[in-house]
Design a protein around this motif. Structure first.
Motif, PDB file in Angstrom:
ATOM      1  N   VAL A 259      43.817  11.434  28.627  1.00 22.26           N
ATOM      2  CA  VAL A 259      42.608  10.733  29.078  1.00 22.26           C
ATOM      3  C   VAL A 259      41.938  11.498  30.212  1.00 22.26           C
ATOM      4  O   VAL A 259      40.715  11.678  30.226  1.00 22.26           O
ATOM      5  CB  VAL A 259      42.957   9.299  29.518  1.00 22.26           C
ATOM      6  CG1 VAL A 259      41.734   8.616  30.125  1.00 22.26           C
ATOM      7  CG2 VAL A 259      43.475   8.489  28.351  1.00 22.26           C
TER       8      VAL A 259
ATOM      9  N   PHE B 296      32.705   0.166  32.163  1.00 19.63           N
ATOM     10  CA  PHE B 296      33.982   0.757  31.786  1.00 19.63           C
ATOM     11  C   PHE B 296      34.133   2.133  32.448  1.00 19.63           C
ATOM     12  O   PHE B 296      34.459   2.234  33.610  1.00 19.63           O
ATOM     13  CB  PHE B 296      34.096   0.849  30.268  1.00 19.63           C
ATOM     14  CG  PHE B 296      34.130  -0.505  29.604  1.00 19.63           C
ATOM     15  CD1 PHE B 296      35.288  -1.250  29.575  1.00 19.63           C
ATOM     16  CD2 PHE B 296      32.984  -1.024  29.021  1.00 19.63           C
ATOM     17  CE1 PHE B 296      35.322  -2.496  28.976  1.00 19.63           C
ATOM     18  CE2 PHE B 296      33.003  -2.277  28.413  1.00 19.63           C
ATOM     19  CZ  PHE B 296      34.170  -3.019  28.401  1.00 19.63           C
ATOM     20  N   ASP B 297      33.904   3.189  31.705  1.00 21.82           N
ATOM     21  CA  ASP B 297      33.955   4.530  32.294  1.00 21.82           C
ATOM     22  C   ASP B 297      33.088   5.479  31.480  1.00 21.82           C
ATOM     23  O   ASP B 297      32.588   5.140  30.404  1.00 21.82           O
ATOM     24  CB  ASP B 297      35.398   5.064  32.398  1.00 21.82           C
ATOM     25  CG  ASP B 297      36.078   5.217  31.045  1.00 21.82           C
ATOM     26  OD1 ASP B 297      35.541   5.922  30.185  1.00 21.82           O
ATOM     27  OD2 ASP B 297      37.156   4.622  30.857  1.00 21.82           O
TER      28      ASP B 297
ATOM     29  N   ALA C 184      33.728   8.323  29.810  1.00 25.13           N
ATOM     30  CA  ALA C 184      34.173   8.810  28.503  1.00 25.13           C
ATOM     31  C   ALA C 184      33.873   7.791  27.408  1.00 25.13           C
ATOM     32  O   ALA C 184      33.357   8.138  26.343  1.00 25.13           O
ATOM     33  CB  ALA C 184      35.668   9.125  28.547  1.00 25.13           C
ATOM     34  N   VAL C 185      34.194   6.527  27.663  1.00 28.25           N
ATOM     35  CA  VAL C 185      33.928   5.472  26.685  1.00 28.25           C
ATOM     36  C   VAL C 185      32.428   5.381  26.407  1.00 28.25           C
ATOM     37  O   VAL C 185      31.990   5.223  25.257  1.00 28.25           O
ATOM     38  CB  VAL C 185      34.463   4.113  27.189  1.00 28.25           C
ATOM     39  CG1 VAL C 185      34.046   2.986  26.251  1.00 28.25           C
ATOM     40  CG2 VAL C 185      35.978   4.156  27.311  1.00 28.25           C
TER      41      VAL C 185
ATOM     42  N   ILE D 262      27.620   0.852  29.725  1.00 32.15           N
ATOM     43  CA  ILE D 262      29.060   1.056  29.541  1.00 32.15           C
ATOM     44  C   ILE D 262      29.618   1.925  30.662  1.00 32.15           C
ATOM     45  O   ILE D 262      30.753   1.735  31.107  1.00 32.15           O
ATOM     46  CB  ILE D 262      29.350   1.673  28.161  1.00 32.15           C
ATOM     47  CG1 ILE D 262      28.954   0.700  27.045  1.00 32.15           C
ATOM     48  CG2 ILE D 262      30.828   2.033  28.017  1.00 32.15           C
ATOM     49  CD1 ILE D 262      29.171   1.230  25.647  1.00 32.15           C
ATOM     50  N   THR D 263      28.836   2.887  31.143  1.00 29.78           N
ATOM     51  CA  THR D 263      29.272   3.713  32.274  1.00 29.78           C
ATOM     52  C   THR D 263      29.558   2.842  33.493  1.00 29.78           C
ATOM     53  O   THR D 263      30.544   3.052  34.207  1.00 29.78           O
ATOM     54  CB  THR D 263      28.198   4.765  32.627  1.00 29.78           C
ATOM     55  OG1 THR D 263      27.974   5.605  31.505  1.00 29.78           O
ATOM     56  CG2 THR D 263      28.630   5.608  33.810  1.00 29.78           C
TER      57      THR D 263
ATOM     58  N   ILE E 124      31.212   8.466  24.274  1.00 26.22           N
ATOM     59  CA  ILE E 124      31.713   8.364  22.899  1.00 26.22           C
ATOM     60  C   ILE E 124      30.977   7.268  22.143  1.00 26.22           C
ATOM     61  O   ILE E 124      30.559   7.454  20.991  1.00 26.22           O
ATOM     62  CB  ILE E 124      33.232   8.103  22.903  1.00 26.22           C
ATOM     63  CG1 ILE E 124      33.974   9.342  23.434  1.00 26.22           C
ATOM     64  CG2 ILE E 124      33.731   7.743  21.515  1.00 26.22           C
ATOM     65  CD1 ILE E 124      35.444   9.120  23.698  1.00 26.22           C
ATOM     66  N   ALA E 125      30.782   6.108  22.799  1.00 25.48           N
ATOM     67  CA  ALA E 125      30.050   5.011  22.162  1.00 25.48           C
ATOM     68  C   ALA E 125      28.620   5.426  21.851  1.00 25.48           C
ATOM     69  O   ALA E 125      28.086   5.125  20.772  1.00 25.48           O
ATOM     70  CB  ALA E 125      30.063   3.781  23.067  1.00 25.48           C
TER      71      ALA E 125
END
Length: 506
Positions: free
Chosen positions: A234, A370-371, A373-374, A366-367, A377-378
């Motif tokens: 990760v 969450f973070d 990377a997620v 989402i940043t 990717i989303a």
């Protein structure tokens, strides 16, 4: 060496000093977030910044200890201790080296522009909101609350003065970076006026010696690998995504082209070294990189200077740096957020497709929640699905009768998994004459689903006793088709040549 002029040296050295000052509170904070000592974050900042600046693929970009990595590290440190973190950082670097060796950095160019806008805006908002943690303090009961009114007003006042200086100084002179002027003037002013406010030293002491080499004190067995590998994977992914997207952003700002694979290689090497010298690892920082680029420092010297200045602070100047008002550095980061945020995004709404606008908002949201990377990717997945849907709707055909009374379908568009339904709906086998031609000259067959759709269509015509003729197919298609093999008409001079994504030909 002919490009190393006095102006170049002054610009890069002063920018490096400014970046080093901006790195101090963040490196300390990231170390504390990861439940480590402040020096763990500072050593990572020194080593990662020096190695990536000296050997990386994007001069002017600044890498150091990062909050996006710190939040991933917390659980590992709490459950297994600092030594397991150092082992995970070393393995993280090895994974990034393998990524570079496989030359996968080029795929960052495939990230759609709406995802880039969402990444930039989300990260700017994230940095902006993170600064408000400095306006809070823990009470006697351990609960974190906003500072009392007078202290809060003082902090905001210092922030306002710093921001004003950063924007006003360039109108008077550009000989010195305005961010550095803001920090120095506010620091001297608070000292002379005896203003009591929160300082860098309140976060933790930065005094220390040189980092020392030590192999992580963990058992070298499969159980250790089972513990650290998920975290390393990760961390490597988040670090690469943030670094390569920041590289792309700086490419656009400076109208130059960085080298993603070289940057990945340098980042991997930096993290291996950092883990062996008691650092928490790192990646590119968009905030400090923007400070650097906006100061006009786009060479390697600025990042190297920032690392050396930061090391000098640890060894010799800790008392001076710890006296800097924290609000001055918060003001600098507020300006960075304002300059990083793509304000032109608001003008795009209503002018770009709704799907693109949705992706921008989705990635930014989402940043924050969450973070990074997620979020990226989303965003890429949603963009790919939108792309597939749009191309699926573009499959069609023009039909006509030729001199022999055969019905000719001139297919147009891209035939792949998402468009096979539209492809099948184009044809009416029951109503068509005895001989039917499908001309693929203006179409492209992409994947195995498309091959299966052609085979299935041939079955429908054969079941009705009708003859189907397939023209202008690529040699790959001819080789992959099964039931429709005998319906293909080959014209070596006119048939197109392209590759079909299929395991049989892999």
């Amino acid at each position: 060496m002919s490009s190393v002029t006095p102006t170049y040296l002054k610009t890069n050295l002063l920018s490096g000093l400014t970046v080093a000052l901006a790195l101090v509170p963040e490196a300390i904070a990231f170390g504390l977030i990861a439940h480590m000592s402040p020096l763990t974050g500072l050593y990572a900042a020194v080593l990662v910044a020096f190695i990536t600046s000296a050997f990386g693929g994007r001069p002017g970009m600044v890498s150091a200890a990062a909050g996006s990595l710190a939040v991933v590290m917390v659980a590992l440190v709490v459950q297994h201790g600092a030594q397991y973190l150092f082992a995970a950082v070393v393995l993280m670097g090895v994974l990034q080296l393998l990524f570079a060796a496989a030359r996968l950095g080029k795929f960052i160019r495939m990230v759609p522009h709406p995802v880039m806008l969402g990444f930039v805006n989300g990260l700017a908002l994230l940095i902006f909101l993170a600064q408000f943690n400095h306006f809070k303090q823990a009470g006697p009961d351990g609960v974190v609350r906003w500072m009392p009114g007078p202290e809060l007003a003082t902090m905001f006042g210092i922030v306002a003065v710093t921001v004003a200086l950063i924007y006003l100084v360039p109108r008077l002179t550009k000989a010195v970076p305005s961010t550095l002027v803001g920090i120095l003037v506010v620091s001297v002013g608070c000292s002379l006026l005896g203003i009591d406010t929160k300082t860098v030293g309140d976060l933790g002491s930065i005094a220390g010696g040189l980092p020392s080499f030590a192999i992580p004190d963990v058992p070298f067995n499969l159980e250790t690998l089972r513990i650290v590998f998920p975290y390393s994977l990760v961390l490597a992914g988040v670090g690469l995504i943030e670094s390569l997207l920041t590289l792309t952003l700086i490419d656009e700002i400076t109208d130059t082209r960085g080298q993603p694979n070289r940057e990945s290689l340098a980042l991997g090497a930096a993290n291996v070294v950092t883990g062996l010298f008691g650092g928490m690892g790192g990646c590119a920082l968009i905030g400090q990189s923007m400070i650097n680029v906006n100061s006009g420092a786009t060479g390697r010297l600025s990042g190297i200077a920032a690392a050396l200045f930061l090391l000098a602070f640890i060894l010799f100047g800790s008392s001076w740096i710890e006296a800097i008002p924290l609000a001055a550095l918060v003001g600098v980061m507020f300006v960075v957020c304002e300059k990083t945020f793509e304000w032109g995004t608001f003008r795009l709404f209503g002018k770009v497709p709704r799907a693109d606008a949705f992706v921008i908002v989705l990635v930014a949201g989402i940043t924050l929640v969450f973070d990074l990377a997620v979020a990226v990717i989303a965003g890429v997945i949603v963009s790919a699905l939108v792309f597939a849907w749009q191309h699926a709707k573009q499959v069609g055909a023009r039909s006509s009768l030729d001199a022999n009374g055969w019905k000719v379908y001139e297919l147009e568009g891209t035939l792949f998994f998402a468009s096979v339904t539209a492809f099948q709906n184009v044809f009416a086998p029951k109503d068509d004459p005895q001989d039917v031609v499908i001309d693929f000259l203006r179409a492209r067959v992409v994947d195995h689903s498309a091959i299966q759709a052609i085979d299935a269509l041939s079955d429908r015509y054969r079941a009705l006793g009708k003859r189907l003729h397939l023209r202008h197919l690529s040699p790959d298609c001819r080789e992959l088709l099964g039931k429709a093999q005998d319906m293909i008409e080959v014209n070596v001079m006119e048939d197109p040549r392209y590759r079909v994504a299929d395991d049989k030909l892999a």
